[in-house]
Scaffold this active site. Structure first.
Site, mmCIF file in Angstrom:
data_model
loop_
_atom_site.group_PDB
_atom_site.id
_atom_site.type_symbol
_atom_site.label_atom_id
_atom_site.label_comp_id
_atom_site.label_asym_id
_atom_site.label_seq_id
_atom_site.Cartn_x
_atom_site.Cartn_y
_atom_site.Cartn_z
ATOM 1 C CB ALA A 32 -0.698 -0.336 0.876
ATOM 2 N N GLY A 33 2.658 1.260 0.399
ATOM 3 C CA GLY A 33 3.175 1.936 0.137
ATOM 4 C C GLY A 33 3.032 2.917 1.621
ATOM 5 C CG LEU A 34 0.472 1.842 4.208
ATOM 6 C CD1 LEU A 34 0.077 0.480 5.338
ATOM 7 C CD2 LEU A 34 -0.583 2.763 3.672
ATOM 8 C CB SER A 35 6.678 2.588 4.913
ATOM 9 O OG SER A 35 6.374 2.014 5.848
ATOM 10 N N GLY A 37 9.676 7.105 3.467
ATOM 11 C CA GLY A 37 11.073 7.186 4.255
ATOM 12 C C GLY A 37 11.758 5.039 4.178
ATOM 13 C CB ALA A 40 11.248 -1.762 -0.508
ATOM 14 C CD GLU A 187 9.364 3.211 13.795
ATOM 15 O OE1 GLU A 187 9.474 1.243 13.694
ATOM 16 O OE2 GLU A 187 8.950 3.747 14.316
ATOM 17 N NE ARG A 227 9.860 4.425 9.818
ATOM 18 C CZ ARG A 227 9.005 3.367 9.269
ATOM 19 N NH1 ARG A 227 9.233 2.462 10.599
ATOM 20 N NH2 ARG A 227 9.305 3.175 8.229
ATOM 21 C CG HIS A 263 14.017 0.021 11.132
ATOM 22 N ND1 HIS A 263 13.134 -0.091 11.084
ATOM 23 C CD2 HIS A 263 12.953 1.696 12.176
ATOM 24 C CE1 HIS A 263 11.111 -0.105 10.783
ATOM 25 N NE2 HIS A 263 11.879 0.693 12.457
ATOM 26 C CG ASP A 265 16.532 -3.523 11.609
ATOM 27 O OD1 ASP A 265 15.923 -2.650 10.268
ATOM 28 O OD2 ASP A 265 16.156 -4.505 12.113
ATOM 29 C CB CYS A 382 12.480 -6.615 9.244
ATOM 30 S SG CYS A 382 12.791 -5.673 8.151
#
Ligand code: SUG
Length: 459
Positions: A32-35, A37, A40, A187, A227, A263, A265, A382
């Site tokens: 959904a392209g929610l993130s 930053g 991917a 996070e 974040r 993040h 990681d 992740c």
């Protein structure tokens, strides 16, 4: 499907280990392209997803680690669409009316309430080993994930699930997530690493933050959000009763956050006395090294720094070289669990071939196909939450959440029975999907013996 109380895993109870608890991908896995930053997530927005394949890819990785003799656990997904979040912001009527109205009137909010993002359990919580805490118990604090609405609706149910998995209060402590505000943006384990000689002895807990909430004079990213705040990391260290001399804080390089490293990681990973990281990962690398060595009492420590000249930040983000699991096999060998994208990115493949042929602590690389998750910015690291456990704590974990041959077969059958093999954003409004998901999760809670952890089970 019967509950599995047998211990058929290849893992044998040992003094102290680090277990991996992977998030099982939920039935609404979608793009959904929610993130903002997360490169991917944005670039795959609106792609058609395959929830069945995503869940099976995750199970394959869990089973493979279990077959390597690792203790491997499973964290249940969350109930989505989250109709409770939609009701809280004014949508009403039947569940199906709530979904239809939200889809029409506020499509982005509706999509956020459908995300299967709880699969990335590195963001589920921060966990401190009992050898590091003042009361010698394992401490868990679910991450509040305030930076993204679709993730900020996770922590309460995450807490329910973790309490059902680690219920024994003589060994496990569960804190409430930090206050839900950017000031305490947290996070979880994605920005936390533990160094130790062996998993049962006192270690050094390493917190990486993206910014100060309360100090404008400190550097911060300009393009994408940081974040994690230092205030959040310090709060976790206080809650968990960590020894200040064995706790290190480091600021992430704001420039790499602006290149898609949302993040820590995504740019660094640690295990035992090894920190594997990119040259540009931290704002001030020499002071990070100094602080770690001091906290580690100047015992032998390996800093494996990957130079930009060998792997660019762009290739690191694309391949997820650092979103790999750095683990110790039962025979003591340290290996990397990497996504296939590392094999397919020439600079990264060349670096890993070199690394494992030289005299370094890292001996081998095992590649896995977790593409469905990768397309949303979630690599092998992740997908897992690390929990160091001594022998007594290992026996105190709910045995039904541990991977065994039987559990693997049951979970595969469960996925094949309940999951769709194709999902587009427009399909998420289908009320049938909510019913399918609830039926699946209800069965899963029995399979993992979790009790009632979801809102729909508490009606
Ligand atoms: O929070 N992606 C997740 C990926 C989390 C990766 N976790 C770690 N690095 N530990 C995130 O950005 C994308 C969902 C979407 O766009 O549909 C998403 O939430």
């Amino acid at each position: 499907m019967a509950q599995d109380n047998s211990n058929q895993s290849n893992f044998t109870l040992s003094s102290a280990i680090e277990a991996n608890f992977d998030g099982l991908v939920g039935p609404t896995h979608n793009y959904a392209g929610l993130s903002f930053g997360n490169v991917a997530s944005k670039s795959n927005a609106k792609a058609v997803s395959n929830p069945k394949q995503a869940a099976l890819q995750g199970l394959e990785k869990m089973k493979a680690l279990s077959d390597m003799g690792m203790m491997q656990g499973i964290i249940a997904p969350q109930e989505r669409p989250d109709v409770y979040a939609l009701r809280r912001i004014g949508f009403s009527g039947s569940d199906s009316k709530v979904m239809q109205d939200a889809y029409k009137q506020a499509p982005h909010i509706f999509l956020a309430c459908c995300s299967a993002s709880s699969m990335w359990t590195a963001n589920a919580a921060t966990v401190s080993a009992s050898a590091d805490t003042s009361d010698s118990r394992v401490h868990f604090t679910p991450a509040n994930l305030t930076n993204k609405f679709h993730r900020a609706i996770e922590p309460a149910v995450t807490g329910n699930i973790l309490r059902a998995m680690f219920a024994d209060e003589s060994h496990f402590v569960h804190h409430q997530h930090l206050p839900e505000n950017d000031h305490f943006g947290d996070e979880g384990a994605a920005n936390h690493t533990r160094f130790c000689d062996d998993y049962g002895s006192q270690g050094v807990e390493f917190f990486v933050y993206g910014k100060y909430a309360f100090n404008d004079s400190k550097p911060a990213p300009k393009r994408y959000p940081a974040r994690q705040t230092i205030e959040a990391s310090q709060a976790i260290a206080r809650l968990h009763g960590l020894n200040a001399d064995r706790t290190v804080y480091a600021q992430q390089n704001p420039d790499v956050i602006d290149q898609g490293v949302f993040h820590n990681d995504v740019i660094a990973v640690g295990n035992k006395n090894v920190l594997f990281y990119h040259q540009q990962a931290f704002l001030n690398t020499p002071s990070v090294q100094e602080d770690i060595l001091r906290a580690y009492s100047d015992k032998p420590f390996h800093f494996i720094e990957v130079p930009t000249a060998k792997v660019s930040v762009n290739d690191a983000v694309k391949s997820y070289l650092f979103n790999t699991q750095l683990i110790n096999l039962p025979n003591g060998e340290m290996v990397i669990i990497a996504p296939l994208e590392c094999k397919h990115t020439p600079s990264v493949k060349a670096y890993l071939d070199w690394l494992t042929s030289e005299d370094t602590p890292i001996k081998a690389v095992h590649y896995f196909d977790v593409k469905q998750s990768m397309q949303n910015g979630g690599g092998p690291a992740c997908l897992r939450l690390r929990v160091a456990l001594n022998a007594k704590e290992q026996t105190a974990v709910n045995p039904n959440v541990l991977m065994t041959d039987t559990k693997y077969a049951d979970l595969r059958n469960w996925v094949n029975k309940h999951y769709r093999d194709s999902l587009h954003a427009d399909d998420l409004v289908d009320p049938q999907l909510l019913d399918e998901s609830r039926t699946a999760l209800d069965e899963l809670t029995q399979l993992l013996n979790l009790g009632s952890v979801y809102p729909f089970q508490k009606k």
